[in-house]
Design a protein around this motif. Structure first.
Motif, mmCIF file in Angstrom:
data_model
loop_
_atom_site.group_PDB
_atom_site.id
_atom_site.type_symbol
_atom_site.label_atom_id
_atom_site.label_comp_id
_atom_site.label_asym_id
_atom_site.label_seq_id
_atom_site.Cartn_x
_atom_site.Cartn_y
_atom_site.Cartn_z
ATOM 1 N N LYS A 69 0.834 -1.211 0.000
ATOM 2 C CA LYS A 69 0.000 0.000 0.000
ATOM 3 C C LYS A 69 0.863 1.253 0.000
ATOM 4 O O LYS A 69 0.559 2.232 -0.689
ATOM 5 C CB LYS A 69 -0.931 -0.013 1.205
ATOM 6 C CG LYS A 69 -2.014 -1.086 1.124
ATOM 7 C CD LYS A 69 -3.078 -0.923 2.191
ATOM 8 C CE LYS A 69 -2.504 -1.149 3.572
ATOM 9 N NZ LYS A 69 -3.541 -1.051 4.618
ATOM 10 N N SER B 241 0.878 3.952 -2.921
ATOM 11 C CA SER B 241 0.615 5.362 -2.644
ATOM 12 C C SER B 241 1.751 6.238 -3.156
ATOM 13 O O SER B 241 1.512 7.313 -3.710
ATOM 14 C CB SER B 241 0.423 5.562 -1.137
ATOM 15 O OG SER B 241 0.239 6.917 -0.839
ATOM 16 N N SER C 110 3.687 -2.484 -6.723
ATOM 17 C CA SER C 110 3.245 -3.213 -5.529
ATOM 18 C C SER C 110 3.332 -4.711 -5.759
ATOM 19 O O SER C 110 3.702 -5.482 -4.857
ATOM 20 C CB SER C 110 1.820 -2.810 -5.163
ATOM 21 O OG SER C 110 1.739 -1.431 -4.888
ATOM 22 N N PHE D 273 -5.479 -5.855 -1.013
ATOM 23 C CA PHE D 273 -4.735 -4.672 -1.453
ATOM 24 C C PHE D 273 -5.578 -3.819 -2.389
ATOM 25 O O PHE D 273 -5.646 -2.593 -2.249
ATOM 26 C CB PHE D 273 -3.439 -5.123 -2.137
ATOM 27 C CG PHE D 273 -2.779 -4.062 -2.959
ATOM 28 C CD1 PHE D 273 -2.099 -3.004 -2.368
ATOM 29 C CD2 PHE D 273 -2.860 -4.103 -4.346
ATOM 30 C CE1 PHE D 273 -1.501 -2.031 -3.149
ATOM 31 C CE2 PHE D 273 -2.273 -3.130 -5.114
ATOM 32 C CZ PHE D 273 -1.587 -2.080 -4.521
ATOM 33 N N GLU E 275 -8.270 -1.930 -0.500
ATOM 34 C CA GLU E 275 -7.812 -0.840 0.348
ATOM 35 C C GLU E 275 -7.188 0.309 -0.439
ATOM 36 O O GLU E 275 -7.001 1.396 0.117
ATOM 37 C CB GLU E 275 -6.816 -1.376 1.373
ATOM 38 C CG GLU E 275 -7.449 -2.342 2.361
ATOM 39 C CD GLU E 275 -6.477 -2.807 3.418
ATOM 40 O OE1 GLU E 275 -5.365 -2.262 3.448
ATOM 41 O OE2 GLU E 275 -6.829 -3.705 4.202
ATOM 42 N N THR E 276 -6.838 0.098 -1.712
ATOM 43 C CA THR E 276 -6.295 1.189 -2.539
ATOM 44 C C THR E 276 -7.331 1.773 -3.490
ATOM 45 O O THR E 276 -7.041 2.726 -4.220
ATOM 46 C CB THR E 276 -5.101 0.684 -3.354
ATOM 47 O OG1 THR E 276 -5.519 -0.432 -4.165
ATOM 48 C CG2 THR E 276 -3.956 0.254 -2.441
#
Length: 832
Positions: free
Chosen positions: A547, A551, A582, A658, A661-662
């Motif tokens: 993450k 970001s 990622s 992942f 959450e992104t």
């Protein structure tokens, strides 16, 4: 028993044959006989009863034997055996007066006691006086013949008898010269000797083998007292130095030392009373044994209480004593010498045997102290070794060479101390104590070696941990193109450096090559385990790393500057790049790759999670994708189970989490782009402008014809521009139309009033001081307080979000994620 003074007579054996032990001991102490050694003589007298034996002894030796009172008649005066010390004769001479033979008082028992006392006198005495009457010489039935028979008969009961001097004293001599009487007497003696029964071994033994025969004659004491005393005085001279060569007893044999006279006499009389044959050699050995044992015990007791020994023993208890061996040997020698002095006249074999026993007992006494002394020496040597070794190691000297040097030095020092502590009389070896010291030294050296090696190993392990932990963590976090290659290079470089330094550090220990290799391999294993442990630790945090990586890539451009979503950015490409970065982290953390074995983890993850559509068309994976999901497994191909950090199934689950959450970050970027476009697209459409130009031509021409109206419009423009800049309307509308309208409407009136106030002050010549803008500050504060999250994001259609998701080939979005998006804070893109 009579003991008046040093020359008073003492009854040794009473008439009943009882031996007076106490009286004899008192006599020996009073006469100081025990200190004479062999320099003493014993003279006994035997003869018929009432023949003047006691009178002769008193005149000859100045003793005090009881004499017969002639006026009271002839009767037995001496009963048993009496002894007294002769006065004025050298060497010390003991006179022994025996009970007379052929006495009427004993009757038939006379011969028994007569033989016992005669045998005792022969066994004890050096010179035996035979008192006989002159008129009995030559007579067949004379009184002296039974006495001589008795003497010769009992002599046969002596094994290896002493060479005794028989001095025949002829009493009351007549006019016949002694030269004429002596041959007759010797002839009678020889006849008696030949007639006495002898053992087969002694049948042909001459009389001279056993006896020295001497003859003297004395006048009558009653008729010629003066002549008698004169002749006795002459005879007395023959007893001076009687034991010297040529003296009356110069060739005597088997003499018992004076200190053992009491023991010898008691034992001889006991054997005689038991009517046993008397073995003088065995008796001599017995006496020597008893007496030597007593002397040895006395000397050992004196040694135990010796002040010098006690002080030495006490000093050794406190610590090592210099010269211990010599001091101890000297003390033992002193008492051995005293023993030798007191036992010099005893049987040599017995004396030497008891001396060895005394020496052995003395050594047993000092041995505990000796062992304590060696213990001090060993402890001191061991402590010195530890101190010297520590000093050498602290000075940087090699361990093995230091151990070797100080071991030899300390052992030599111990050997010197052992030699100094050695007792001359003993043959105590140092092998046991020396071996224990060597074992202690080797054990301590081994312990120090282990501790030092452990310390060195620990230090290198700490160095490796410091050199690998943070760099490895940094490499995992960076997620570069060749993460594991960099880790392998780092591991190899740091490990080989540590191995080389370690080999140099342990060179001084002179370890076997195999041992060094094992320790080096242990360091390699430790470094590898450290990296693997760090990899597992980082694998547990992979989702957070992914993450953060997403970001970073998504919200920053290639120059690492924060992105401003102006509408010109390709969010789809940026999202793909961020997800690829990622995914690279995920593939790096999926397995440990320290063995440089190729694998397809990254390729499988790329095809399965990002390039799913293209993977379906690949000829290599077409058939497999149709039948099975590559991530539906708990192991990776070409990766050993022990090296797996994240299984394929876990990777798929982590990727789904992942993405969820992104998703909000992507949504915020899309919303920011659309808002920016709306805020910067305030002009009407082109067709509207064209229509306004066509239909407003007349109004435009009217403005050209009316300059004042143009001036008014220009002034209005300036005022509006000032209000626009002061209120930062473009900034207010950046967050949306409705929030902008609300914010601007609350600030318009204060701004206009402030502007008019400033114009009025300038017109009056009192301009507001520069920098003083209270209304602007208040409006700015108000604007900061009323800023709210962009509400435009809530109005974004699901179709726009779906277009981004579908363009990436992702079908994992769910309605639950939508509700999660609403609750998530403003992303970094919005704050930037």
């Amino acid at each position: 028993m009579d003991t008046i003074d040093h020359c008073s007579a003492t009854q040794l054996i009473d008439g009943d044959g009882v031996f007076n032990v106490t009286g004899l001991d008192n006599f020996i102490n009073t006469s100081n006989l025990a200190s004479c050694g062999l320099s003493y003589a014993v003279v006994a007298i035997m003869g018929p009863q009432s023949s003047g034996k006691s009178t002769l002894m008193n005149h000859l030796f100045r003793t005090s034997f009881r004499e017969m009172d002639a006026f009271r008649g002839r009767s037995q005066t001496t009963k048993g055996i009496w002894i007294a010390k002769c006065t004025g004769i050298e060497p010390c001479t003991i006179a022994m007066d025996l009970e007379g033979t052929d006495g009427r008082e004993r009757g038939e028992d006379d011969t028994a006691f007569e033989k016992q006392s005669a045998l005792f006198a022969l066994a004890v005495s050096d010179i035996v006086l035979i008192n006989m009457w002159c008129h009995d010489i030559g007579r067949e039935q004379a009184a002296n013949k039974p006495l001589l028979k008795t003497v010769f008969q009992v002599m046969m009961r002596l094994f290896s008898p002493r060479k005794t001097t028989l001095l025949f004293v002829i009493r009351d001599k007549t006019k016949t010269p002694l030269e004429n009487l002596e041959p007759i007497l010797r002839e009678d003696i020889q006849k008696i000797w030949d007639a006495v029964p002898k053992p087969q071994a002694l049948v042909h033994t001459p009389l001279s083998e056993f006896f020295n025969v001497e003859v003297t004659a004395l006048s009558s004491y009653e008729d010629k007292e003066y002549k008698f005393k004169e002749e006795v005085a002459q005879l007395r001279q023959r007893f001076f130095h009687s034991i010297a060569p040529g003296g009356l007893a110069g060739d005597r044999r088997g003499v018992v030392p004076a200190s053992a006279f009491s023991i010898s006499a008691q034992h001889i009389w006991k054997v005689i009373r038991e009517n046993k044959d008397l073995d003088l050699p065995a008796h001599k050995v017995m006496v020597a044994t008893v007496r030597c044992e007593e002397i040895a015990y006395e000397k050992l007791s004196e040694l135990r209480s010796d002040k010098g020994w006690l002080e030495l023993e006490e000093a050794v208890e406190l610590g090592p004593v210099q010269g211990f061996g010599e001091k101890c040997s000297s003390i033992i020698d002193t008492y051995l010498s005293l023993y030798d002095e007191e036992t010099i006249f005893f049987d040599e074999a017995v004396r030497n045997a008891k001396r060895k026993q005394l020496e052995s007992n003395a050594l047993d006494l000092v041995y505990p102290t000796y062992t304590t002394m060696l213990g001090h020496l060993r402890s001191k040597a061991f402590d010195d070794f530890k101190t010297k070794l520590d000093q050498s190691l602290n000075n940087g000297e090699g361990f093995a060479s230091s151990v070797r040097m100080w071991s030899q030095s300390i052992m030599l020092e111990f050997d010197k101390g052992f030699d100094d502590a050695g007792v001359r009389q003993a043959n105590w070896g140092s092998s046991k104590v020396r071996d224990k010291l060597r074992r202690d030294i080797e054990s301590h050296a081994l312990s120090v070696c282990s501790a030092k090696l452990s310390e060195i190993t620990t230090n290198f392990e700490k160095h490796l941990a410091k050199a690998l932990a943070e760099p490895v963590e940094s490499l995992f976090e960076a997620g570069g193109k060749d993460t594991w290659l960099s880790i392998r290079k780092l591991l190899k470089r740091e490990t080989e450096t540590a191995i080389a330094d370690f080999a140099a550090c342990v060179a001084g220990f002179e370890l076997e090559e195999e041992t060094v290799e094992k320790m080096q391999q242990s360091l390699r294993d430790y470094a590898r385990t450290l990296v693997e442990s760090k990899a597992r630790e980082e694998a547990a945090k992979v989702l957070i790393r992914m993450k953060d990586r997403f970001s970073t890539v998504f919200n920053h451009d290639s120059d690492s500057l924060p992105r401003v979503w102006t509408g010109n950015e390709d969010i789809r490409a940026i999202t793909r790049d961020a997800r690829s970065a990622s995914l690279k982290l995920l593939s790096d953390m999926a397995a440990i790759r320290l063995d440089e074995k190729p694998d397809r983890v990254e390729r499988i993850l790329q095809l399965s999670l990002i390039d799913k559509t293209s993977a379906a068309t690949s000829s290599q994976y077409t058939d497999r994708e149709v039948s099975v999901d590559p991530l539906a497994s708990s192991t990776w191909e070409e990766v050993s189970p022990g090296d797996i950090l994240i299984s394929p199934v876990q990777c798929k689950s982590l990727w789904r989490q992942f993405q969820g959450e992104t998703e909000y970050t992507i949504t915020q970027a899309i919303a920011a782009q659309e808002a920016y476009k709306r805020n910067n697209n305030w002009l009407p459409p082109a067709w509207t402008i064209m229509a306004m130009a066509i239909f407003g031509f007349n109004e435009f021409m009217m403005l050209l014809k009316n300059p004042l109206l143009i001036l008014g419009i220009f002034v209005a423009y300036l005022i509006g521009k000032a209000i626009w800049i002061q209120l930062d309307i473009a900034g207010e509308f950046r967050h949306g139309t409705l929030p902008g309208i609300l914010s601007v409407s609350s600030k318009v009136f204060p701004a206009v009033m402030n502007l008019l106030k400033r114009l009025a002050e300038e017109a009056q010549g009192n301009p507001t001081p520069e920098g003083r803008e209270p209304h602007r500050s208040d409006s700015q504060i108000f604007r900061n307080e009323v800023q709210k999250p962009d509400s435009v994001s809530s109005s974004i259609s699901n179709s726009a979000l779906s277009s981004v998701g579908s363009s990436e080939g992702d079908n994992e979005y769910s309605t639950t994620n939508s509700s999660q998006r609403r609750r998530t804070n403003v992303p970094e893109a919005e704050l930037s």
